[in-house]
Design a protein around this motif. Structure first.
Motif, PDB file in Angstrom:
ATOM      1  N   UNK A 158      60.104  75.744  36.006  1.00 51.94           N
ATOM      2  CA  UNK A 158      58.832  75.109  36.338  1.00 51.94           C
ATOM      3  C   UNK A 158      57.777  75.338  35.279  1.00 51.94           C
ATOM      4  N   UNK A 159      56.577  74.838  35.596  1.00 53.90           N
ATOM      5  CA  UNK A 159      55.477  74.890  34.627  1.00 53.90           C
ATOM      6  C   UNK A 159      54.943  76.291  34.418  1.00 53.90           C
ATOM      7  N   UNK A 160      55.174  77.205  35.361  1.00 56.72           N
ATOM      8  CA  UNK A 160      54.610  78.548  35.220  1.00 56.72           C
ATOM      9  C   UNK A 160      55.177  79.292  34.025  1.00 56.72           C
ATOM     10  N   UNK A 161      56.398  78.988  33.633  1.00 54.42           N
ATOM     11  CA  UNK A 161      56.958  79.650  32.465  1.00 54.42           C
ATOM     12  C   UNK A 161      56.508  78.990  31.166  1.00 54.42           C
ATOM     13  N   UNK A 162      55.952  77.781  31.246  1.00 56.57           N
ATOM     14  CA  UNK A 162      55.491  77.102  30.050  1.00 56.57           C
ATOM     15  C   UNK A 162      54.076  77.497  29.647  1.00 56.57           C
ATOM     16  N   UNK A 163      53.328  78.064  30.571  1.00 57.44           N
ATOM     17  CA  UNK A 163      51.956  78.463  30.259  1.00 57.44           C
ATOM     18  C   UNK A 163      51.925  79.529  29.163  1.00 57.44           C
ATOM     19  N   UNK A 164      52.700  80.618  29.255  1.00 59.30           N
ATOM     20  CA  UNK A 164      52.690  81.600  28.155  1.00 59.30           C
ATOM     21  C   UNK A 164      53.165  81.007  26.831  1.00 59.30           C
ATOM     22  N   UNK A 165      54.123  80.093  26.884  1.00 61.76           N
ATOM     23  CA  UNK A 165      54.582  79.440  25.661  1.00 61.76           C
ATOM     24  C   UNK A 165      53.470  78.613  25.040  1.00 61.76           C
ATOM     25  N   UNK A 166      52.740  77.877  25.848  1.00 64.59           N
ATOM     26  CA  UNK A 166      51.617  77.093  25.346  1.00 64.59           C
ATOM     27  C   UNK A 166      50.527  77.963  24.735  1.00 64.59           C
ATOM     28  N   UNK A 167      50.249  79.093  25.380  1.00 62.81           N
ATOM     29  CA  UNK A 167      49.247  80.024  24.849  1.00 62.81           C
ATOM     30  C   UNK A 167      49.701  80.567  23.496  1.00 62.81           C
ATOM     31  N   UNK A 168      50.967  80.926  23.395  1.00 67.80           N
ATOM     32  CA  UNK A 168      51.506  81.456  22.144  1.00 67.80           C
ATOM     33  C   UNK A 168      51.459  80.413  21.032  1.00 67.80           C
ATOM     34  N   UNK A 169      51.805  79.190  21.342  1.00 68.03           N
ATOM     35  CA  UNK A 169      51.756  78.113  20.342  1.00 68.03           C
ATOM     36  C   UNK A 169      50.323  77.870  19.895  1.00 68.03           C
ATOM     37  N   UNK A 170      49.377  77.883  20.822  1.00 70.28           N
ATOM     38  CA  UNK A 170      47.970  77.665  20.468  1.00 70.28           C
ATOM     39  C   UNK A 170      47.448  78.794  19.578  1.00 70.28           C
ATOM     40  N   UNK A 171      47.774  80.035  19.910  1.00 70.88           N
ATOM     41  CA  UNK A 171      47.339  81.169  19.094  1.00 70.88           C
ATOM     42  C   UNK A 171      47.953  81.094  17.702  1.00 70.88           C
ATOM     43  N   UNK A 172      49.226  80.728  17.628  1.00 70.19           N
ATOM     44  CA  UNK A 172      49.892  80.609  16.331  1.00 70.19           C
ATOM     45  C   UNK A 172      49.263  79.499  15.493  1.00 70.19           C
ATOM     46  N   UNK A 173      48.915  78.395  16.125  1.00 70.72           N
ATOM     47  CA  UNK A 173      48.284  77.290  15.395  1.00 70.72           C
ATOM     48  C   UNK A 173      46.921  77.699  14.849  1.00 70.72           C
ATOM     49  N   UNK A 174      46.134  78.388  15.653  1.00 74.56           N
ATOM     50  CA  UNK A 174      44.822  78.844  15.200  1.00 74.56           C
ATOM     51  C   UNK A 174      44.963  79.837  14.052  1.00 74.56           C
ATOM     52  N   UNK A 175      45.909  80.756  14.164  1.00 77.17           N
ATOM     53  CA  UNK A 175      46.127  81.728  13.091  1.00 77.17           C
ATOM     54  C   UNK A 175      46.587  81.050  11.806  1.00 77.17           C
ATOM     55  N   UNK A 176      47.468  80.070  11.923  1.00 76.49           N
ATOM     56  CA  UNK A 176      47.930  79.342  10.749  1.00 76.49           C
ATOM     57  C   UNK A 176      46.814  78.557  10.086  1.00 76.49           C
ATOM     58  N   UNK A 177      45.977  77.915  10.893  1.00 77.37           N
ATOM     59  CA  UNK A 177      44.842  77.180  10.332  1.00 77.37           C
ATOM     60  C   UNK A 177      43.850  78.119   9.651  1.00 77.37           C
ATOM     61  N   UNK A 178      43.595  79.270  10.258  1.00 76.06           N
ATOM     62  CA  UNK A 178      42.666  80.230   9.654  1.00 76.06           C
ATOM     63  C   UNK A 178      43.210  80.744   8.321  1.00 76.06           C
ATOM     64  N   UNK A 179      44.495  81.039   8.265  1.00 77.24           N
ATOM     65  CA  UNK A 179      45.100  81.506   7.021  1.00 77.24           C
ATOM     66  C   UNK A 179      45.022  80.426   5.945  1.00 77.24           C
TER      67      UNK A 179
END
Length: 64
Positions: A32-53
């Motif tokens: 279900x969607x509850x397991x996708x929430x942590x994945x989405x958070x991780x992808x968003x954090x990784x994207x922000x870190x990559x853009x900042x770098x």
């Protein structure tokens, strides 16, 4: 240098589309969607870190 930026944007867009397609097709097997929430958070954090770098690397502050 512009061709590298364009190819990077194309690869990012393709990766996001592929990720969305795979997640939507496999959402029932992931529990279900509850397991996708942590994945989405991780992808968003990784994207922000990559853009900042990338921003600091390619657009350094002007030295005085």
């Amino acid at each position: 240098m512009k061709h590298r930026a364009v190819s990077l944007v194309v690869m990012i867009v393709l990766a996001v589309v592929l990720l969305v397609m795979l997640l939507l097709s496999g959402v029932s097997t992931l529990g279900g969607w509850s397991s996708l929430v942590p994945l989405g958070i991780l992808v968003a954090i990784s994207a922000v870190a990559g853009l900042a770098f990338s921003w600091r690397r390619y657009f350094p502050r002007a030295r005085r």
